[in-house]
Design a protein around this motif. Structure first.
Motif, PDB file in Angstrom:
ATOM      1  N   LYS A  16       0.847  -1.195   0.000  1.00 38.28           N
ATOM      2  CA  LYS A  16       0.000   0.000   0.000  1.00 38.28           C
ATOM      3  C   LYS A  16       0.886   1.250   0.000  1.00 38.28           C
ATOM      4  N   PRO A  17       0.353   2.380  -0.483  1.00 36.90           N
ATOM      5  CA  PRO A  17       1.155   3.613  -0.446  1.00 36.90           C
ATOM      6  C   PRO A  17       1.664   3.943   0.952  1.00 36.90           C
ATOM      7  N   GLU A  18       0.845   3.657   1.959  1.00 38.43           N
ATOM      8  CA  GLU A  18       1.239   4.012   3.322  1.00 38.43           C
ATOM      9  C   GLU A  18       2.337   3.107   3.896  1.00 38.43           C
ATOM     10  N   ASP A  19       2.728   2.066   3.146  1.00 35.77           N
ATOM     11  CA  ASP A  19       3.867   1.228   3.553  1.00 35.77           C
ATOM     12  C   ASP A  19       5.201   1.889   3.227  1.00 35.77           C
ATOM     13  N   ASN A  20       5.153   3.061   2.628  1.00 34.30           N
ATOM     14  CA  ASN A  20       6.330   3.712   2.068  1.00 34.30           C
ATOM     15  C   ASN A  20       7.545   3.684   2.997  1.00 34.30           C
ATOM     16  N   ASN A  21       7.379   4.137   4.226  1.00 31.63           N
ATOM     17  CA  ASN A  21       8.526   4.264   5.131  1.00 31.63           C
ATOM     18  C   ASN A  21       9.146   2.927   5.495  1.00 31.63           C
ATOM     19  N   HIS A  22       8.365   1.859   5.372  1.00 28.34           N
ATOM     20  CA  HIS A  22       8.864   0.534   5.744  1.00 28.34           C
ATOM     21  C   HIS A  22       9.439  -0.221   4.551  1.00 28.34           C
ATOM     22  N   ILE A  23       8.784  -0.085   3.396  1.00 28.92           N
ATOM     23  CA  ILE A  23       9.198  -0.901   2.257  1.00 28.92           C
ATOM     24  C   ILE A  23      10.327  -0.269   1.450  1.00 28.92           C
ATOM     25  N   VAL A  24      10.406   1.057   1.415  1.00 33.67           N
ATOM     26  CA  VAL A  24      11.467   1.683   0.624  1.00 33.67           C
ATOM     27  C   VAL A  24      12.866   1.250   1.088  1.00 33.67           C
ATOM     28  N   PRO A  25      13.159   1.209   2.409  1.00 33.56           N
ATOM     29  CA  PRO A  25      14.472   0.696   2.812  1.00 33.56           C
ATOM     30  C   PRO A  25      14.698  -0.765   2.405  1.00 33.56           C
ATOM     31  N   LEU A  26      13.625  -1.565   2.398  1.00 35.83           N
ATOM     32  CA  LEU A  26      13.753  -2.951   1.953  1.00 35.83           C
ATOM     33  C   LEU A  26      14.071  -3.006   0.464  1.00 35.83           C
ATOM     34  N   ILE A  27      13.343  -2.225  -0.338  1.00 39.15           N
ATOM     35  CA  ILE A  27      13.603  -2.196  -1.777  1.00 39.15           C
ATOM     36  C   ILE A  27      15.050  -1.793  -2.036  1.00 39.15           C
ATOM     37  N   HIS A  28      15.510  -0.770  -1.346  1.00 39.11           N
ATOM     38  CA  HIS A  28      16.897  -0.314  -1.523  1.00 39.11           C
ATOM     39  C   HIS A  28      17.886  -1.406  -1.137  1.00 39.11           C
ATOM     40  N   SER A  29      17.578  -2.133  -0.062  1.00 39.09           N
ATOM     41  CA  SER A  29      18.509  -3.172   0.411  1.00 39.09           C
ATOM     42  C   SER A  29      18.592  -4.362  -0.536  1.00 39.09           C
ATOM     43  N   SER A  30      17.633  -4.464  -1.482  1.00 40.75           N
ATOM     44  CA  SER A  30      17.674  -5.577  -2.438  1.00 40.75           C
ATOM     45  C   SER A  30      18.800  -5.423  -3.450  1.00 40.75           C
ATOM     46  N   GLY A  31      19.355  -4.227  -3.568  1.00 35.48           N
ATOM     47  CA  GLY A  31      20.464  -3.991  -4.497  1.00 35.48           C
ATOM     48  C   GLY A  31      21.038  -2.609  -4.306  1.00 35.48           C
ATOM     49  N   PRO A  32      21.600  -2.321  -3.139  1.00 33.47           N
ATOM     50  CA  PRO A  32      22.000  -0.944  -2.813  1.00 33.47           C
ATOM     51  C   PRO A  32      23.024  -0.339  -3.762  1.00 33.47           C
ATOM     52  N   LEU A  33      23.974  -1.137  -4.233  1.00 31.98           N
ATOM     53  CA  LEU A  33      24.981  -0.582  -5.135  1.00 31.98           C
ATOM     54  C   LEU A  33      24.353  -0.130  -6.447  1.00 31.98           C
ATOM     55  N   ALA A  34      23.439  -0.936  -6.973  1.00 30.62           N
ATOM     56  CA  ALA A  34      22.772  -0.578  -8.225  1.00 30.62           C
ATOM     57  C   ALA A  34      21.874   0.636  -8.039  1.00 30.62           C
ATOM     58  N   TRP A  35      21.094   0.653  -6.961  1.00 32.55           N
ATOM     59  CA  TRP A  35      20.218   1.799  -6.704  1.00 32.55           C
ATOM     60  C   TRP A  35      21.035   3.083  -6.595  1.00 32.55           C
ATOM     61  N   ASN A  36      22.128   3.031  -5.835  1.00 31.54           N
ATOM     62  CA  ASN A  36      22.937   4.229  -5.630  1.00 31.54           C
ATOM     63  C   ASN A  36      23.639   4.653  -6.915  1.00 31.54           C
ATOM     64  N   PHE A  37      24.127   3.676  -7.681  1.00 30.37           N
ATOM     65  CA  PHE A  37      24.821   3.982  -8.931  1.00 30.37           C
ATOM     66  C   PHE A  37      23.910   4.744  -9.884  1.00 30.37           C
ATOM     67  N   VAL A  38      22.682   4.300 -10.005  1.00 30.55           N
ATOM     68  CA  VAL A  38      21.763   4.925 -10.964  1.00 30.55           C
ATOM     69  C   VAL A  38      21.226   6.256 -10.452  1.00 30.55           C
ATOM     70  N   PHE A  39      20.794   6.301  -9.203  1.00 30.54           N
ATOM     71  CA  PHE A  39      19.951   7.419  -8.756  1.00 30.54           C
ATOM     72  C   PHE A  39      20.637   8.450  -7.877  1.00 30.54           C
ATOM     73  N   GLN A  40      21.900   8.251  -7.507  1.00 30.20           N
ATOM     74  CA  GLN A  40      22.628   9.296  -6.786  1.00 30.20           C
ATOM     75  C   GLN A  40      23.077  10.353  -7.796  1.00 30.20           C
ATOM     76  N   GLU A  41      22.564  11.552  -7.677  1.00 32.90           N
ATOM     77  CA  GLU A  41      22.923  12.636  -8.596  1.00 32.90           C
ATOM     78  C   GLU A  41      22.858  13.962  -7.840  1.00 32.90           C
ATOM     79  N   GLY A  42      24.028  14.549  -7.613  1.00 33.63           N
ATOM     80  CA  GLY A  42      24.073  15.779  -6.829  1.00 33.63           C
ATOM     81  C   GLY A  42      23.593  15.519  -5.418  1.00 33.63           C
ATOM     82  N   ASN A  43      22.660  16.336  -4.950  1.00 34.09           N
ATOM     83  CA  ASN A  43      22.132  16.175  -3.595  1.00 34.09           C
ATOM     84  C   ASN A  43      21.003  15.152  -3.518  1.00 34.09           C
ATOM     85  N   LEU A  44      20.576  14.636  -4.669  1.00 33.12           N
ATOM     86  CA  LEU A  44      19.482  13.670  -4.686  1.00 33.12           C
ATOM     87  C   LEU A  44      20.024  12.252  -4.587  1.00 33.12           C
TER      88      LEU A  44
END
Length: 207
Positions: A16-44
């Motif tokens: 559900k949308p309201e799961d955001n705070n709980h599931i987003v860290p899980l999604i990131h942990s599924s592939g942190p290097l790939a997530w960071n490589f693609v989406f780290q840009e400047g301060n974002l």
């Protein structure tokens, strides 16, 4: 759906949308290097993108594609499913989210995303693709990832081929998938940008 095979049952449900705070860290942990490589840009950061895209429909990281494992009211695991041709439309939605968030820097993010797709490729036709498989560190080794995968397979009986990608540097996940009947079909290596993200095994299971 509570499991009958484990002393630590969980409930699996649509995210559900309201799961955001709980599931987003899980999604990131599924592939942190790939997530960071693609989406780290400047301060974002990758978290900025995930927190923006997850609560919205029509993109590859939307809550509508995800399921969560819940135990005693706490979200403890995540998984998502993709199929063709819906993935193509979702990819367009993701591109629009990138443009909205990164603005004039969006082409850099998209270029890194295309590089990553040479290692973690879009799902094949007539294949159920599983991704973002993650369990809270405090709840690992309780069979939760196994329950999530088996739930998704049972929920999609029309698909005879199930696929996923896994980092070649994650032996525990590889071992679990092999126990569940997944076979390594291909190993994909980052060529020309080694060290940014790990090589990945593409695995399939016939049901």
């Amino acid at each position: 759906m509570p499991s009958q095979e484990t002393p630590n049952p969980v409930t699996i449900r649509n995210a559900k949308p309201e799961d955001n705070n709980h599931i987003v860290p899980l999604i990131h942990s599924s592939g942190p290097l790939a997530w960071n490589f693609v989406f780290q840009e400047g301060n974002l950061t990758a978290f900025d993108f995930l927190n923006t895209a997850y609560p919205k429909k029509g993109n590859t990281v939307s809550y509508t594609n995800h399921f969560v494992a819940e135990k005693e009211g706490q979200v403890v695991g995540s998984i998502l499913q993709y199929t063709q041709p819906s993935f193509l439309a979702l990819t367009i939605g993701t591109a629009l989210k990138i443009l909205s968030l990164y603005k004039w820097k969006a082409p850099k993010v998209m270029a890194r995303g295309l590089k990553t797709e040479t290692v973690i490729q879009p799902p094949k036709s007539k294949c159920l693709y599983l991704g973002h498989i993650a369990v809270l560190e405090s709840h690992r080794n309780q069979g939760i990832a196994k329950q999530l995968i088996e739930y998704m397979i049972q929920k999609n009986p029309g698909y005879k081929t199930i696929s996923l990608d896994v980092s070649a540097e994650n032996p525990s996940a590889i071992g679990l998938y092999q126990k569940l009947g997944f076979v390594i079909k291909e190993t994909r290596y980052p060529k020309g940008w080694e060290g940014k993200i790990p090589s990945h095994h593409y695995m399939e299971k016939e049901v």
